[in-house]
Design a protein around this motif. Structure first.
Motif, PDB file in Angstrom:
ATOM      1  N   VAL A 222       1.258  -1.320  -0.095  1.00 50.00           N
ATOM      2  CA  VAL A 222       0.125   0.011  -0.324  1.00 50.00           C
ATOM      3  C   VAL A 222       0.732   1.113  -0.186  1.00 50.00           C
ATOM      4  CG1 VAL A 222      -1.715   1.865   1.307  1.00 50.00           C
ATOM      5  CG2 VAL A 222      -1.412  -0.977   0.826  1.00 50.00           C
ATOM      6  N   LEU A 223       0.543   2.145  -0.575  1.00 44.45           N
ATOM      7  CA  LEU A 223       1.505   3.346  -1.147  1.00 44.45           C
ATOM      8  C   LEU A 223       0.156   4.560  -0.693  1.00 44.45           C
ATOM      9  CD1 LEU A 223       2.272   1.553  -3.188  1.00 44.45           C
ATOM     10  CD2 LEU A 223       3.995   3.271  -2.958  1.00 44.45           C
ATOM     11  N   SER A 224       0.406   5.506   0.003  1.00 38.05           N
ATOM     12  CA  SER A 224      -0.240   6.328   0.528  1.00 38.05           C
ATOM     13  C   SER A 224       0.314   7.708   0.074  1.00 38.05           C
ATOM     14  CB  SER A 224      -0.710   6.539   2.293  1.00 38.05           C
ATOM     15  OG  SER A 224      -1.393   5.777   2.291  1.00 38.05           O
ATOM     16  N   SER A 225      -1.021   8.272  -0.289  1.00 36.87           N
ATOM     17  CA  SER A 225      -0.196  10.117  -0.586  1.00 36.87           C
ATOM     18  C   SER A 225      -1.231  10.955  -0.356  1.00 36.87           C
ATOM     19  CB  SER A 225       0.619  10.254  -1.868  1.00 36.87           C
ATOM     20  OG  SER A 225       1.464  11.461  -2.336  1.00 36.87           O
ATOM     21  N   GLY A 226      -0.884  12.029   0.593  1.00 35.82           N
ATOM     22  CA  GLY A 226      -2.323  13.191   0.328  1.00 35.82           C
ATOM     23  C   GLY A 226      -4.077  12.053   0.449  1.00 35.82           C
TER      24      GLY A 226
END
Length: 443
Positions: A222-226
């Motif tokens: 999982v990648l999260s950005s804003g």
């Protein structure tokens, strides 16, 4: 294949950006395959890669095709401008009630009534859209600069029983060797993610992932950005992407896009892995002329409405020619459509493209009328040799890509002596569009 849900609403057939799509089309009039669908890639025989062996998985070879099933949805949660306008209107209405001398409880009752109506209006107008489609990635060549791929989009149109229809939007560009733009990862990248050393990855874990009857030993992260969260799932044995989803959730809007592997196979088209001849590499450019036709709907019993025909010119300027790839700039001009200014697109041409500007003469010489060159098990189209004939002593070979139930057709004619494409007709009935081009000049 998995049985897919039928789309309840599909806005993917829009022709917005048609002019740009046509510009891309001429760079991407290319490539094709054959072979059984294989959800799990296997390292095939040397399929003509022969070029740079730069950090790509063994199954990434010219002629390989990755097909993904794509879904998208979007829901409007709040319209700030509209809500501000409604708020101002309601405040004015409340003030009018006060100025009219209404009792306080009546003023509040009317205010609650207006808010209930606003809530109902929000449920009505805060609507969502969504659609389903297929995306195909054709691996054309492995170059020193990257992996040359063509990307085709197939929309699912309820009007044609949701059969895949080839859209005008065709892209041809280079992707990085290490990930193919996200279509695969290397074993080292998988290990780094599991060790918690993947860039921007909040967590990674191993788990089985099932597509149809195939269950994979997979790794997910999982990648999260804003406001955006991306989840990616890859097969640990091959590194091929099995699933990806991207969710963006803001105060005003929630959108969700996802793709899942629908098939992998390696084409057996006879021209995959061939090379340009010295004669073609010595060219400076090609010119085509024809028409972009907006096909008008007809009503039975009434006079035929004439189609809108827009004269069209396409020129391909060739730079840096090599045996396996040619840099080119394609210029498209369509009269009376869009802004009227010519568009230009830089790209790379390869002799391995599907139905491109060139097929090796030795390959054309070995084709027979009626021969089936490719049948795609996911999309359902076929590529056949539909005619071989002579004009003024010149042998011409006509190849046709035909969609299921005639959802689309692409007919390309080649000069068997030199291998160049001399005519092209692309027809998309449901989109009421047709492109007709003929070779008019060679430099």
């Amino acid at each position: 294949m998995n049985q897919r849900p039928r789309p309840t609403q599909d806005d993917s057939g829009s022709m917005h950006g048609t002019l740009l799509a046509v510009a891309v089309l001429m760079i991407a009039l290319l490539l094709a395959p054959k072979a059984d669908a294989q959800p799990r890639p296997e390292a095939p025989h040397d399929a003509g890669r022969g070029q740079t062996q730069t950090a790509v998985p063994e199954w990434v070879v010219p002629g390989a095709r990755i097909t993904q099933y794509a879904m998208s949805s979007q829901h409007t949660k709040r319209n700030r401008a509209r809500d501000n306008r409604w708020r101002e209107d309601d405040e004015r209405a409340r003030q009018r009630d006060i100025d009219a001398g209404l009792p306080a409880d009546e003023v509040e009752r009317r205010a609650r009534q207006r808010e209930e109506q606003r809530a109902s209006d929000r449920r009505l107008y805060n609507t969502g859209t969504g659609g389903y489609s297929y995306v195909q990635y054709d691996i054309v060549a492995i170059t020193e600069d990257g992996v040359l791929m063509e990307v085709r989009f197939y929309t699912l149109n309820p009007a044609t029983n949701n059969l895949p229809e080839l859209s005008f939007v065709i892209q041809s560009k280079l992707y990085d060797h290490a990930t193919g733009g996200g279509l695969w990862v290397t074993p080292a990248m998988i290990q780094r993610a599991l060790d918690g050393r993947g860039d921007g990855i909040s967590r990674a874990y191993r788990a089985p992932y099932t597509i149809g009857e195939h269950t994979y030993d997979a790794v997910a992260w999982v990648l999260s950005s804003g406001d955006t969260v991306i989840r990616q799932v890859y097969d640990t044995a091959t590194g091929i992407q099995l699933y990806q989803s991207q969710i963006t959730d803001t105060d005003d809007l929630r959108s969700h896009q996802s793709t899942e592997l629908a098939g992998y196979r390696v084409s057996e088209l006879p021209w995959v892995g061939t090379r340009f001849t010295e004669q073609v590499r010595g060219l400076r450019g090609l010119a085509y002329e024809g028409a972009f036709v907006a096909v008008m709907p007809q009503t039975p019993g009434l006079d035929r409405v004439p189609d809108n025909v827009h004269p069209m010119k396409v020129s391909i300027a060739i730079q840096a020619p090599a045996a396996d790839a040619i840099d080119a700039t394609t210029r498209v001009e369509i009269q009376g459509l869009g802004p009227g200014e010519p568009t230009e697109q830089e790209g790379v041409l390869s002799p391995s493209h599907r139905l491109g500007i060139y097929i090796a003469p030795e390959v054309l010489a070995g084709l027979e009328r009626g021969q089936v060159l490719d049948e795609d098990p996911v999309i359902g189209y076929s590529i056949r040799v539909t005619d071989i004939y002579q004009v003024d002593g010149v042998t011409l070979v006509e190849l046709t890509e035909q969609g299921q139930a005639n959802t689309h057709s692409v007919v390309v004619t080649y000069d068997a002596r030199v291998g160049l494409q001399v005519a092209y007709v692309g027809h998309h009935p449901s989109q009421m569009r047709r492109i007709e081009l003929n070779l008019t000049g060679v430099e």
